[in-house]
Write a protein that holds these residues in place. Structure first.
Motif, short mmCIF file in Angstrom:
data_model
loop_
_atom_site.label_atom_id
_atom_site.label_comp_id
_atom_site.label_asym_id
_atom_site.label_seq_id
_atom_site.Cartn_x
_atom_site.Cartn_y
_atom_site.Cartn_z
N PHE A 99 0.81 -1.22 0.00
CA PHE A 99 0.00 0.00 0.00
C PHE A 99 0.84 1.28 0.00
O PHE A 99 0.32 2.37 -0.24
CB PHE A 99 -1.04 0.01 1.13
N MET A 100 2.15 1.15 0.23
CA MET A 100 3.03 2.31 0.10
C MET A 100 3.67 2.38 -1.30
O MET A 100 4.51 3.24 -1.57
CB MET A 100 4.12 2.27 1.17
N GLY A 101 3.26 1.46 -2.18
CA GLY A 101 3.68 1.52 -3.57
C GLY A 101 5.06 0.99 -3.87
O GLY A 101 5.61 1.25 -4.94
N LYS A 102 5.64 0.21 -2.96
CA LYS A 102 7.00 -0.29 -3.18
C LYS A 102 7.03 -1.50 -4.12
O LYS A 102 8.10 -1.84 -4.63
CB LYS A 102 7.62 -0.68 -1.84
N ILE A 110 0.59 1.00 -7.11
CA ILE A 110 -0.82 1.36 -7.28
C ILE A 110 -1.07 2.71 -6.61
O ILE A 110 -0.77 2.89 -5.43
CB ILE A 110 -1.72 0.27 -6.66
N GLU A 111 -1.62 3.65 -7.35
CA GLU A 111 -1.83 4.99 -6.82
C GLU A 111 -3.12 5.13 -6.04
O GLU A 111 -3.21 5.94 -5.11
CB GLU A 111 -1.80 6.02 -7.97
N HIS A 112 -4.16 4.37 -6.41
CA HIS A 112 -5.44 4.46 -5.71
C HIS A 112 -5.29 3.83 -4.32
O HIS A 112 -5.01 2.63 -4.19
CB HIS A 112 -6.52 3.74 -6.51
N VAL A 113 -5.46 4.63 -3.27
CA VAL A 113 -5.20 4.17 -1.91
C VAL A 113 -6.11 3.01 -1.52
O VAL A 113 -5.65 2.00 -0.96
CB VAL A 113 -5.37 5.33 -0.90
N GLY A 114 -7.39 3.12 -1.79
CA GLY A 114 -8.32 2.06 -1.41
C GLY A 114 -7.98 0.74 -2.07
O GLY A 114 -8.01 -0.32 -1.41
N LEU A 115 -7.64 0.78 -3.36
CA LEU A 115 -7.28 -0.44 -4.09
C LEU A 115 -5.98 -1.02 -3.54
O LEU A 115 -5.85 -2.24 -3.36
CB LEU A 115 -7.14 -0.13 -5.58
N LEU A 137 -5.68 -4.67 -1.75
CA LEU A 137 -4.75 -5.67 -2.29
C LEU A 137 -3.73 -6.07 -1.24
O LEU A 137 -3.38 -7.26 -1.12
CB LEU A 137 -4.04 -5.10 -3.52
N ALA A 138 -3.26 -5.10 -0.46
CA ALA A 138 -2.27 -5.38 0.59
C ALA A 138 -2.84 -6.35 1.62
O ALA A 138 -2.15 -7.30 2.03
CB ALA A 138 -1.84 -4.08 1.26
N VAL A 173 -1.66 5.80 6.88
CA VAL A 173 -2.68 5.45 5.88
C VAL A 173 -3.95 5.10 6.63
O VAL A 173 -4.15 3.94 7.02
CB VAL A 173 -2.22 4.27 4.99
N PRO A 174 -4.83 6.07 6.88
CA PRO A 174 -6.03 5.83 7.68
C PRO A 174 -6.89 4.68 7.18
O PRO A 174 -7.50 3.96 7.98
CB PRO A 174 -6.78 7.16 7.59
#
Length: 330
Positions: free
Chosen positions: A93-96, A100-105, A109-110, A164-165
């Motif tokens: 979820f931090m994109g490493k 993925i730019e969409h936070v919810g997605l 996925l995470a 990331v709330p």
């Protein structure tokens, strides 16, 4: 002489059976009454919240441990699987990893992938036990050692801090005033208790633990059931790992899940599940975890060091196992 001594022993036997069934509940009630008398603000919402949130991850992992122990096994890898799930989720979820730019997605996925990986590694434990007939303590020791190393390699040993709330809600969020992690714990406990007592799969678990050879002759798919049970244990460990890092807003592969396997086994033992398999109580595991937590809270709230709480916890486990042995002997 021996024949004459039997009548004097018989009245004691129902006592041990009664204690085997209700001792944990009795101790928990006595602890609560003791705290009401001596511990300031024990009945406050804040105190209740502290105890519930501190016990949630232990209960979730202990439920999986209960199912494994019910088959006559043990799972030493749960703490390491928590660390792996806790290391993988922030990387996603931090994109490493996927970017993925969409936070919810990314958060969704995470959560799914992290828990799935923990479940797959749990299934690997079960595969080793079921296929190669390796003793469970040895089979799960592999990931107990290597799993935390994998988590450390994934993160290069670095602390992953995040804000990331959408993800932190699973550890810090509330629904109708209840901590979301408590709701997760309740769902896991209710599901497992229902499954163990009301489904064919649950009866197969207990049959394997009671007499594996007889269960196999009766047509129970022993190998598949064992793999499934260890997979469930891994899935629940993954969920607990995500809750821990969500609470802390950070993931440390060195600390997430450290010692959790021992806390989970302790909760199972105190809760009345036979460590030899064949009998299990999910509700007992819940009571066992709550009892250990309240003991620790009682001692800390009254100025007793945490080291002493560990000694008391060990004494409780010894007492629980002794009562089980006496009840079985009767």
């Amino acid at each position: 002489m021996a024949a004459g001594s039997r009548p004097s022993q018989k009245p004691d036997r129902p006592i041990y059976a009664f204690l085997d069934r209700y001792a944990t509940l009795i101790v928990l009630v006595l602890l609560i009454l003791l705290n009401i008398a001596i511990t300031p603000n024990f009945l406050s919402v804040q105190t209740l919240n502290v105890n519930l949130t501190q016990v949630c991850t232990i209960v979730i992992v202990a439920v999986g441990m209960t199912l494994v122990i019910a088959t006559g096994g043990i799972d030493l890898s749960v703490g390491s699987l928590m660390a792996i799930a806790g290391a993988l989720a922030p990387m996603i979820f931090m994109g490493k990893i996927f970017g993925i730019e969409h936070v919810g997605l990314a958060v969704g996925l995470a959560i799914i992938l992290s828990v799935a990986v923990a479940g797959a590694l749990g299934a690997f434990n079960g595969w080793l036990v079921a296929t190669f007939h390796i003793q469970p303590i040895v089979a799960t020791l592999v990931l107990f050692i290597a799993g935390r190393g994998i988590a450390q390699v994934m993160t290069n040993g670095n602390l992953q801090v995040f804000s990331v709330p959408e993800f932190q809600f699973i550890g810090l969020g509330r629904i109708l005033g209840l901590p979301f992690q408590v709701i997760i714990m309740a769902v896991v406990v209710v599901w497992a208790a229902w499954m163990l007592r009301r489904t064919v799969f649950g009866r197969q678990i207990l049959a394997i633990g009671g007499n594996e050879k007889a269960a196999e002759l009766a047509g129970v798919p022993v190998g598949r059931v064992k793999i499934a049970v260890y997979a469930i244990s891994g899935l629940l460990a993954g969920i607990a790992g995500l809750i821990v890092i969500a609470i802390n807003s950070a993931s440390d592969a060195n600390l997430v899940g450290l010692g959790m396997e021992l806390d989970a086994i302790a909760a199972v033992a105190v809760g009345g599940t036979l460590l030899s398999g064949g009998r299990a109580s999910i509700w007992g595991t819940l009571l066992g975890a709550l009892t250990i937590q309240i003991v620790r809270y009682t001692l800390l709230a009254n100025g007793v060091p945490d080291a002493a709480a560990m000694v008391v916890k060990a004494a409780i486990i010894i007492a629980a196992v002794w009562i089980q042995r006496k009840a079985r002997a009767s």
